[in-house]
Design a protein around this motif. Structure first.
Motif, PDB file in Angstrom:
ATOM      1  N   HIS A 129      27.185  50.023  42.326  1.00 42.36           N
ATOM      2  CA  HIS A 129      26.956  50.032  40.984  1.00 42.36           C
ATOM      3  C   HIS A 129      26.035  48.916  40.457  1.00 42.36           C
ATOM      4  CE1 HIS A 129      30.194  52.080  38.628  1.00 42.36           C
ATOM      5  NE2 HIS A 129      30.995  52.107  39.840  1.00 42.36           N
ATOM      6  N   GLN A 130      25.091  48.512  41.331  1.00 43.15           N
ATOM      7  CA  GLN A 130      23.864  47.845  40.762  1.00 43.15           C
ATOM      8  C   GLN A 130      22.994  48.808  40.143  1.00 43.15           C
ATOM      9  OE1 GLN A 130      22.254  44.883  44.298  1.00 43.15           O
ATOM     10  NE2 GLN A 130      23.692  46.127  45.236  1.00 43.15           N
ATOM     11  N   TRP A 131      22.943  49.874  40.678  1.00 39.35           N
ATOM     12  CA  TRP A 131      22.166  51.096  39.917  1.00 39.35           C
ATOM     13  C   TRP A 131      23.077  52.166  39.400  1.00 39.35           C
ATOM     14  CZ3 TRP A 131      22.366  49.763  45.121  1.00 39.35           C
ATOM     15  CH2 TRP A 131      21.587  48.810  45.805  1.00 39.35           C
ATOM     16  N   PRO A 132      23.657  51.853  38.216  1.00 40.70           N
ATOM     17  CA  PRO A 132      24.367  52.567  37.409  1.00 40.70           C
ATOM     18  C   PRO A 132      23.875  54.071  37.218  1.00 40.70           C
ATOM     19  CG  PRO A 132      23.643  51.091  35.851  1.00 40.70           C
ATOM     20  CD  PRO A 132      23.277  50.565  37.478  1.00 40.70           C
ATOM     21  N   GLU A 133      22.605  54.230  36.864  1.00 38.66           N
ATOM     22  CA  GLU A 133      21.906  55.315  36.650  1.00 38.66           C
ATOM     23  C   GLU A 133      21.496  56.241  37.563  1.00 38.66           C
ATOM     24  OE1 GLU A 133      22.211  56.127  33.582  1.00 38.66           O
ATOM     25  OE2 GLU A 133      22.911  54.162  32.858  1.00 38.66           O
ATOM     26  N   ALA A 134      21.457  55.617  38.675  1.00 36.90           N
ATOM     27  CA  ALA A 134      21.324  56.339  40.149  1.00 36.90           C
ATOM     28  C   ALA A 134      21.966  57.635  40.374  1.00 36.90           C
ATOM     29  CB  ALA A 134      21.296  55.558  41.419  1.00 36.90           C
ATOM     30  N   THR A 135      21.853  58.637  40.909  1.00 31.78           N
ATOM     31  CA  THR A 135      22.501  59.971  41.201  1.00 31.78           C
ATOM     32  C   THR A 135      23.453  59.663  42.684  1.00 31.78           C
ATOM     33  OG1 THR A 135      20.877  61.491  40.030  1.00 31.78           O
ATOM     34  CG2 THR A 135      22.526  62.270  41.329  1.00 31.78           C
ATOM     35  N   VAL A 136      24.610  60.133  42.385  1.00 31.37           N
ATOM     36  CA  VAL A 136      25.366  60.117  43.765  1.00 31.37           C
ATOM     37  C   VAL A 136      25.147  61.230  44.641  1.00 31.37           C
ATOM     38  CG1 VAL A 136      27.666  59.870  44.844  1.00 31.37           C
ATOM     39  CG2 VAL A 136      27.157  58.655  42.600  1.00 31.37           C
ATOM     40  N   ARG A 137      24.611  60.976  45.814  1.00 31.85           N
ATOM     41  CA  ARG A 137      24.368  62.131  46.642  1.00 31.85           C
ATOM     42  C   ARG A 137      25.702  62.816  46.955  1.00 31.85           C
ATOM     43  NH1 ARG A 137      20.520  58.759  50.934  1.00 31.85           N
ATOM     44  NH2 ARG A 137      19.248  57.778  49.266  1.00 31.85           N
ATOM     45  N   PRO A 138      25.349  64.213  47.099  1.00 33.97           N
ATOM     46  CA  PRO A 138      26.593  64.923  47.321  1.00 33.97           C
ATOM     47  C   PRO A 138      27.363  64.707  48.775  1.00 33.97           C
ATOM     48  CG  PRO A 138      24.832  66.514  46.675  1.00 33.97           C
ATOM     49  CD  PRO A 138      24.362  65.267  46.962  1.00 33.97           C
ATOM     50  N   ILE A 139      28.798  64.664  48.462  1.00 36.40           N
ATOM     51  CA  ILE A 139      29.557  64.397  49.815  1.00 36.40           C
ATOM     52  C   ILE A 139      29.851  65.556  50.266  1.00 36.40           C
ATOM     53  CG2 ILE A 139      31.463  63.086  50.878  1.00 36.40           C
ATOM     54  CD1 ILE A 139      31.035  60.686  48.768  1.00 36.40           C
ATOM     55  N   LYS A 140      29.801  66.062  51.660  1.00 37.80           N
ATOM     56  CA  LYS A 140      30.259  67.388  52.068  1.00 37.80           C
ATOM     57  C   LYS A 140      31.392  67.260  53.078  1.00 37.80           C
ATOM     58  CE  LYS A 140      25.463  69.165  52.243  1.00 37.80           C
ATOM     59  NZ  LYS A 140      24.512  69.822  52.947  1.00 37.80           N
ATOM     60  N   LEU A 141      32.356  68.081  52.540  1.00 41.06           N
ATOM     61  CA  LEU A 141      33.719  67.966  53.197  1.00 41.06           C
ATOM     62  C   LEU A 141      33.695  69.175  54.022  1.00 41.06           C
ATOM     63  CD1 LEU A 141      36.019  67.164  50.393  1.00 41.06           C
ATOM     64  CD2 LEU A 141      35.032  65.607  52.212  1.00 41.06           C
ATOM     65  N   LEU A 142      33.996  69.061  55.435  1.00 39.96           N
ATOM     66  CA  LEU A 142      34.197  70.388  56.470  1.00 39.96           C
ATOM     67  C   LEU A 142      35.597  70.483  56.982  1.00 39.96           C
ATOM     68  CD1 LEU A 142      30.932  69.368  58.298  1.00 39.96           C
ATOM     69  CD2 LEU A 142      30.978  70.855  56.381  1.00 39.96           C
ATOM     70  N   SER A 143      35.735  71.798  57.021  1.00 41.78           N
ATOM     71  CA  SER A 143      37.074  71.998  57.419  1.00 41.78           C
ATOM     72  C   SER A 143      37.690  71.139  58.976  1.00 41.78           C
ATOM     73  CB  SER A 143      37.107  73.511  57.705  1.00 41.78           C
ATOM     74  OG  SER A 143      36.331  74.009  58.913  1.00 41.78           O
ATOM     75  N   GLY A 144      36.548  71.137  59.544  1.00 38.27           N
ATOM     76  CA  GLY A 144      36.887  70.364  60.891  1.00 38.27           C
ATOM     77  C   GLY A 144      37.130  68.892  60.824  1.00 38.27           C
ATOM     78  N   GLN A 145      36.910  68.435  59.712  1.00 36.00           N
ATOM     79  CA  GLN A 145      36.998  66.897  59.273  1.00 36.00           C
ATOM     80  C   GLN A 145      38.605  66.553  59.324  1.00 36.00           C
ATOM     81  OE1 GLN A 145      34.574  66.343  55.863  1.00 36.00           O
ATOM     82  NE2 GLN A 145      32.974  65.715  57.323  1.00 36.00           N
ATOM     83  N   ALA A 146      39.508  67.477  58.781  1.00 38.04           N
ATOM     84  CA  ALA A 146      41.026  67.122  58.608  1.00 38.04           C
ATOM     85  C   ALA A 146      41.703  68.365  58.889  1.00 38.04           C
ATOM     86  CB  ALA A 146      40.873  66.792  56.932  1.00 38.04           C
ATOM     87  N   GLU A 147      42.888  67.894  59.322  1.00 34.90           N
ATOM     88  CA  GLU A 147      44.056  68.775  59.920  1.00 34.90           C
ATOM     89  C   GLU A 147      44.700  69.363  58.584  1.00 34.90           C
ATOM     90  OE1 GLU A 147      44.248  70.266  62.887  1.00 34.90           O
ATOM     91  OE2 GLU A 147      42.780  68.503  63.747  1.00 34.90           O
ATOM     92  N   ASP A 148      45.389  70.559  58.811  1.00 34.91           N
ATOM     93  CA  ASP A 148      46.311  70.824  57.365  1.00 34.91           C
ATOM     94  C   ASP A 148      47.134  69.898  56.902  1.00 34.91           C
ATOM     95  OD1 ASP A 148      44.921  73.436  57.979  1.00 34.91           O
ATOM     96  OD2 ASP A 148      46.642  74.433  58.919  1.00 34.91           O
ATOM     97  N   ASP A 171      41.971  76.783  49.379  1.00 35.27           N
ATOM     98  CA  ASP A 171      42.954  75.614  50.180  1.00 35.27           C
ATOM     99  C   ASP A 171      42.197  74.429  50.193  1.00 35.27           C
ATOM    100  OD1 ASP A 171      44.843  77.423  50.799  1.00 35.27           O
ATOM    101  OD2 ASP A 171      44.055  78.103  52.542  1.00 35.27           O
ATOM    102  N   HIS A 172      40.935  74.175  49.578  1.00 37.57           N
ATOM    103  CA  HIS A 172      40.156  72.830  49.562  1.00 37.57           C
ATOM    104  C   HIS A 172      39.852  72.651  50.991  1.00 37.57           C
ATOM    105  CE1 HIS A 172      41.473  72.287  45.232  1.00 37.57           C
ATOM    106  NE2 HIS A 172      41.059  73.497  45.307  1.00 37.57           N
ATOM    107  N   ARG A 173      39.577  73.451  52.056  1.00 37.61           N
ATOM    108  CA  ARG A 173      39.145  72.947  53.465  1.00 37.61           C
ATOM    109  C   ARG A 173      37.588  72.625  53.211  1.00 37.61           C
ATOM    110  NH1 ARG A 173      41.724  77.903  54.524  1.00 37.61           N
ATOM    111  NH2 ARG A 173      43.505  77.837  55.614  1.00 37.61           N
ATOM    112  N   GLU A 174      36.831  73.034  52.429  1.00 39.57           N
ATOM    113  CA  GLU A 174      35.605  72.684  52.629  1.00 39.57           C
ATOM    114  C   GLU A 174      34.825  72.658  51.211  1.00 39.57           C
ATOM    115  OE1 GLU A 174      33.007  75.007  54.878  1.00 39.57           O
ATOM    116  OE2 GLU A 174      33.871  74.426  56.847  1.00 39.57           O
TER     117      GLU A 174
END
Length: 275
Positions: A129-148, A171-174
């Protein structure tokens, strides 16, 4: 004198936290109970500035953590780190922030779901939050990161901070988070209900005080045990004398009270006869 590793201060309107702290973690279902875990957290921040105009163009934060286990404990120490970064293009001036540069894999199982990850992620968000105008880089979610069974919890973990995802499947896996400015990120403070930040100096002082108190109690108990042992030894060697003395101490209050009543009765009797 203060130690630099424990100093805090302010950078603009943002508080700079000490670089070292201890987390006391209690069960989220019993926040008033005893801690189930303690973690040592080391905070490292670094910044790079442009020599031409003195403007910051790069920054990073790393939160390294390790569980504190008793000596000779059968549990292994859990350790890892959580990272964030900031960068600004020297030519175009576009600024961006990365919130995820690490992962949390907490064992044993009782540490999972105890908001430790929420605490660490919240620290990264607060720093960003020191840089409120900066863009948040995309966070990628992969199916292998979490079980059902824990996929919904994984997704909710990020969404609570204000991140919105474009999922690739029903199912919002990725998926990947949508672009957004840092100012729209939401701090999450639910960890405060079962996690406490402790200054290592205060924490160590309390442990030393408790150790001294236990030593005094142990010494007192040792004296009581020695006195009882001496009494038992005296009873073993001189049983008749010990029994007589013990009986006397038991009957002494009743005998004294009886003697006092007798003396009062005699005084009353003489008083009545003298009339």
């Amino acid at each position: 004198m203060t130690l630099p590793a424990f100093d805090d201060g302010w950078r603009g309107k943002q508080r700079i936290k000490p670089s070292v702290c201890i987390l006391e973690v209690r069960d989220r279902g019993r926040p008033g109970g005893e801690p189930i875990a303690r973690l040592f957290v080391h905070r490292e921040e670094s910044y790079r500035f442009d020599d031409r105009d003195g403007q910051m163009y790069e920054g990073s934060i790393r939160l390294s953590y390790q569980t504190i286990e008793p000596k000779h404990s059968l549990r292994f120490r859990v350790s890892g780190s959580f990272d964030g970064s900031y960068s600004r293009g020297l030519r175009d001036g576009d600024a961006s922030v990365s919130l995820v540069g690490g992962a949390l894999f907490l064992d044993p199982s009782e540490l999972r779901g105890q908001r430790i990850g929420t605490y660490l992620m919240n620290e990264i968000v607060a720093w960003a939050h020191q840089w409120p105008e900066a863009t948040v880089r995309p966070i990628k979610l992969l199916s292998g990161q979490a079980e059902d069974e824990n996929r919904a919890r994984r997704n909710r973990f990020y969404e609570r901070f204000g991140l919105k995802f474009a999922y690739r499947d029903p199912d919002h896996r990725e998926g990947a988070s949508k672009p957004m400015p840092v100012r729209e990120l939401t701090p999450v403070t639910s960890w405060e209900s079962n996690i406490s930040e402790r200054d290592p100096r205060d924490y160590l002082a309390e442990l030393l005080f408790e150790r001294e108190h236990l030593a005094i109690e142990a010494s007192r108990h040792d004296m009581v045990i020695k006195r009882l042992s001496a009494t038992l030894e005296d009873a073993r060697r001189h049983p008749i004398r010990w029994a007589t003395k013990h009986l006397w101490w038991r009957l002494q209050p009743a005998l004294i009270q009886g003697a006092m009543l007798l003396a009062v009765s005699v005084l009353i009797w003489f008083g009545l006869r003298s009339r």
